[in-house]
Design a protein around this motif. Structure first.
Motif, mmCIF file in Angstrom:
data_model
loop_
_atom_site.group_PDB
_atom_site.id
_atom_site.type_symbol
_atom_site.label_atom_id
_atom_site.label_comp_id
_atom_site.label_asym_id
_atom_site.label_seq_id
_atom_site.Cartn_x
_atom_site.Cartn_y
_atom_site.Cartn_z
ATOM 1 N N ALA A 274 0.832 -1.208 0.000
ATOM 2 C CA ALA A 274 0.000 0.000 0.000
ATOM 3 C C ALA A 274 0.866 1.258 0.000
ATOM 4 O O ALA A 274 0.599 2.222 -0.746
ATOM 5 C CB ALA A 274 -0.928 -0.015 1.209
ATOM 6 N N TYR A 278 0.910 4.215 -2.900
ATOM 7 C CA TYR A 278 0.632 5.626 -2.672
ATOM 8 C C TYR A 278 1.842 6.484 -2.999
ATOM 9 O O TYR A 278 1.717 7.617 -3.514
ATOM 10 C CB TYR A 278 0.183 5.849 -1.232
ATOM 11 C CG TYR A 278 -1.246 5.436 -0.997
ATOM 12 C CD1 TYR A 278 -2.308 6.193 -1.502
ATOM 13 C CD2 TYR A 278 -1.542 4.278 -0.269
ATOM 14 C CE1 TYR A 278 -3.628 5.808 -1.294
ATOM 15 C CE2 TYR A 278 -2.849 3.882 -0.052
ATOM 16 C CZ TYR A 278 -3.889 4.642 -0.564
ATOM 17 O OH TYR A 278 -5.186 4.267 -0.366
ATOM 18 N N GLY A 281 1.905 6.874 -6.608
ATOM 19 C CA GLY A 281 0.840 7.812 -7.019
ATOM 20 C C GLY A 281 1.290 9.245 -6.889
ATOM 21 O O GLY A 281 0.992 10.100 -7.733
ATOM 22 N N ILE A 282 2.036 9.524 -5.799
ATOM 23 C CA ILE A 282 2.531 10.891 -5.607
ATOM 24 C C ILE A 282 3.600 11.217 -6.642
ATOM 25 O O ILE A 282 3.604 12.302 -7.248
ATOM 26 C CB ILE A 282 3.086 11.052 -4.175
ATOM 27 C CG1 ILE A 282 1.954 10.925 -3.152
ATOM 28 C CG2 ILE A 282 3.789 12.396 -4.014
ATOM 29 C CD1 ILE A 282 2.418 10.941 -1.709
ATOM 30 N N ALA A 287 -1.653 12.174 -7.481
ATOM 31 C CA ALA A 287 -2.152 13.104 -6.461
ATOM 32 C C ALA A 287 -1.904 14.521 -6.976
ATOM 33 O O ALA A 287 -0.895 15.161 -6.678
ATOM 34 C CB ALA A 287 -1.436 12.848 -5.132
ATOM 35 N N LYS A 292 -5.468 15.762 -2.253
ATOM 36 C CA LYS A 292 -5.176 14.360 -2.579
ATOM 37 C C LYS A 292 -3.794 13.955 -2.087
ATOM 38 O O LYS A 292 -3.592 12.852 -1.580
ATOM 39 C CB LYS A 292 -5.263 14.185 -4.105
ATOM 40 C CG LYS A 292 -5.684 12.808 -4.529
ATOM 41 C CD LYS A 292 -5.923 12.786 -6.031
ATOM 42 C CE LYS A 292 -6.898 11.683 -6.355
ATOM 43 N NZ LYS A 292 -7.162 11.594 -7.809
ATOM 44 N N THR A 293 -2.854 14.886 -2.235
ATOM 45 C CA THR A 293 -1.503 14.579 -1.772
ATOM 46 C C THR A 293 -1.483 14.367 -0.258
ATOM 47 O O THR A 293 -0.844 13.439 0.262
ATOM 48 C CB THR A 293 -0.562 15.735 -2.148
ATOM 49 O OG1 THR A 293 -0.550 15.894 -3.572
ATOM 50 C CG2 THR A 293 0.851 15.446 -1.653
ATOM 51 N N LYS A 295 -3.995 13.332 1.542
ATOM 52 C CA LYS A 295 -4.660 12.053 1.821
ATOM 53 C C LYS A 295 -3.706 10.898 1.612
ATOM 54 O O LYS A 295 -3.648 9.960 2.423
ATOM 55 C CB LYS A 295 -5.867 11.911 0.903
ATOM 56 C CG LYS A 295 -6.600 10.589 1.091
ATOM 57 C CD LYS A 295 -7.770 10.476 0.128
ATOM 58 C CE LYS A 295 -8.464 9.132 0.306
ATOM 59 N NZ LYS A 295 -9.593 8.968 -0.644
ATOM 60 N N TYR A 296 -2.913 10.972 0.532
ATOM 61 C CA TYR A 296 -1.951 9.892 0.260
ATOM 62 C C TYR A 296 -0.895 9.822 1.373
ATOM 63 O O TYR A 296 -0.521 8.743 1.837
ATOM 64 C CB TYR A 296 -1.267 10.135 -1.086
ATOM 65 C CG TYR A 296 -2.050 9.630 -2.282
ATOM 66 C CD1 TYR A 296 -3.438 9.566 -2.246
ATOM 67 C CD2 TYR A 296 -1.403 9.238 -3.454
ATOM 68 C CE1 TYR A 296 -4.163 9.125 -3.331
ATOM 69 C CE2 TYR A 296 -2.105 8.772 -4.553
ATOM 70 C CZ TYR A 296 -3.499 8.720 -4.488
ATOM 71 O OH TYR A 296 -4.182 8.262 -5.563
ATOM 72 N N THR A 299 -2.315 8.325 4.499
ATOM 73 C CA THR A 299 -2.466 6.872 4.341
ATOM 74 C C THR A 299 -1.119 6.178 4.504
ATOM 75 O O THR A 299 -1.005 5.138 5.157
ATOM 76 C CB THR A 299 -3.063 6.537 2.965
ATOM 77 O OG1 THR A 299 -4.318 7.218 2.819
ATOM 78 C CG2 THR A 299 -3.256 5.039 2.812
ATOM 79 N N ILE A 300 -0.080 6.780 3.904
ATOM 80 C CA ILE A 300 1.268 6.213 4.051
ATOM 81 C C ILE A 300 1.676 6.194 5.524
ATOM 82 O O ILE A 300 2.243 5.228 6.021
ATOM 83 C CB ILE A 300 2.270 7.019 3.203
ATOM 84 C CG1 ILE A 300 2.000 6.798 1.715
ATOM 85 C CG2 ILE A 300 3.706 6.621 3.541
ATOM 86 C CD1 ILE A 300 2.807 7.712 0.797
#
Length: 490
Positions: A274, A278, A281-282, A287, A292-293, A295-296, A299-300
């Motif tokens: 995961a 993420y 994704g960044i 993101a 969004k960044t 949130k990522y 989550t990390i």
């Protein structure tokens, strides 16, 4: 020198030494009774078993035989008879077919005197073996001469023989032979039995040692007896059994290590995957907004905390499993401790709409010996396990506490889905989950109850579970009471 050779030599000595002693004793007896060893041959050549050709016969031979006129001298004959009567020997003189003289001890035995053989020839001499006559044994020496009047005369030296002496002399060779046979058979049998009781068990132990050297432990050492060999066999069997158990435990540890590595790899892979997703994704610009960044990144961070928690749990379990986690025990009033903990727990459960009930039937003066922080971890792990799997709309957790027979019992109940009877024995195993498919949904390391069990064992207590599928799970904790009612030691 081997034990077998030593035993053979020792038993050979046991056979030879008695034989030598027997021979020496026999020669000593012959020398004592016969006067020298030269007469040993005459002992068997003589047919007169009960009579010894000693000075009495030579006296008569030198007097009467050489001077037949003495046959008429009754006084002389009585003197000779009196002298030889000490050895139950009697003189009988037959002249011209008629009894001319008979010693006093044999004079009444007229039938026996009549049974004596007649005159054979001049200077005839014969020794006769003992023969049975009217319940007695007699042996005699016959000597035929001519009287001064040239009449045929038969001189008889008659000896009464003891039946035991007669039988001993008659059957001495047979008895000696049987004695040797029995002696040899006894020693052979003894050697066989000792070989069976010593050599065979030692051979079995040697074969067992070879099997152990080859790595084969699936056998039993059967050595019977309570002697040193038997005790050695029991010790050897105990050694084999402990070695086999040690190898099995080592194999189990190795299997557990492999399983632990596999489970750790599995549980770490999910958050790492995961985090990588993420991060990619960044980096790839997915993101594309600050929200969004953020949130990522959050989550990390959550996944990293999950990994850190898992690692901490693994580290704690490893120290508990290796008995390297020190416990700081102290006397704790269990009622006050549980009341404070229950009050804090109720506050947290109210936030998530979980109904919490307590029932503590416990003396307030009851003390237990515990490590506060680690025991609190036990209770926390049980509560977290219950919360993690609750699937009902109205959630309930109940705490029941009681003391009985110097034992404090703490029961934690929930109204969750429960656990099947088949899965119940394994819920305290590390990484065990009754339903593996729920792991991704419920989370958790799978070590909570395993850690609780290790801690309770370190406290000298016990933890077990009971459940009814669909109705909930009950965790029962028991601890010994240390001090009760006024501070008196239990």
């Amino acid at each position: 020198m081997s034990i077998r050779m030593k035993l053979l030599l020792s038993y050979a000595a046991m056979l030879v030494v008695p034989l030598l002693l027997l021979v020496l004793m026999a020669l000593s007896l012959v020398f004592f009774f016969r006067g020298d060893l030269q007469n040993l041959q005459h002992f068997y050549e003589s047919k007169a078993e009960g009579f010894e050709e000693d000075e009495f016969y030579h006296l008569i031979k030198r007097t009467i035989v050489q001077n037949p006129s003495l046959l008429a001298d009754r006084h002389y004959l009585d003197e000779i008879s009196k002298e030889i009567s000490s050895k139950e020997t009697y003189l009988v003189i037959r002249i011209n077919g008629e009894t001319g003289y008979a010693s006093e001890g044999i004079r009444e035995r007229k039938d026996f005197i009549a049974s004596l053989p007649g005159f054979r020839k001049t200077n005839y001499r014969e020794k006769t073996p003992a023969h049975f006559f009217e319940n007695e044994y007699y042996s005699y020496i016959q000597n035929d001469i001519l009287s001064a009047a040239r009449q045929p005369v038969s001189l008889f030296l008659v000896t009464r023989v003891d039946p035991l002496v007669h039988l001993a002399r008659q059957y001495f060779p047979l008895v000696l032979g049987l004695l040797l046979v029995v002696l040899i058979a006894t020693h052979v049998l003894l050697t066989y039995l000792m070989s069976k009781n010593i050599i065979r068990p030692l051979r079995d132990l040697r074969n067992a040692a070879k099997l152990i050297k080859e790595g084969d432990l699936d056998f039993h050492v059967k050595v019977r007896g309570k002697d040193e060999i038997g005790q050695l066999g029991l010790a050897f069997e105990e050694m084999r059994d402990r070695l086999q158990q040690s190898i099995r435990i080592q194999m189990q540890y190795e299997e557990n290590r492999k399983e632990l590595v596999s489970n750790i790899s599995h549980d770490l892979k999910t958050p790492i995957t995961a985090i990588q997703g993420y991060v990619d994704g960044i980096l790839e610009g997915i993101a594309d907004s600050p929200e969004k960044t953020e949130k990522y990144i959050r989550t990390i961070s959550a996944k990293a905390e999950e990994m850190d928690h898992l690692i901490n749990e693994l580290f704690l379990y490893s120290k508990l499993d290796l008995k390297r986690l020190p416990f700081h025990f102290e006397q704790v009033p269990i009622y006050a401790f549980l009341s404070d903990w229950a009050e804090e727990l109720k506050f947290e459960l109210d936030k998530i709409d979980v109904r919490f009930e307590t029932d503590m039937d416990l003396d307030q003066g009851t003390y237990v010996l515990m490590d506060r922080d680690n025991f609190r971890r036990v209770l926390t792990n049980i509560i977290q396990n219950s919360l993690r799997y609750m699937d009902k709309k109205s959630k309930t957790i109940r705490i029941l506490v009681s003391d009985e027979e110097n034992i404090v019992t703490i029961v934690i109940e929930d109204n969750g889905p429960g656990i099947s009877e088949a899965a119940l024995p394994y819920i305290f195993d590390r990484f065990y989950r009754a339903e593996q498919s729920r792991n991704a949904y419920t989370g958790g390391t799978g070590l909570g109850l395993a850690i609780a069990k290790q801690i309770m064992e370190g406290h000298g207590g016990d933890i077990r579970a009971s459940s009814t599928l669909g109705e909930g799970l009950r965790i029962i904790i028991t601890m010994p009471i240390h001090i009760e009612r006024g501070g008196k030691d239990e």
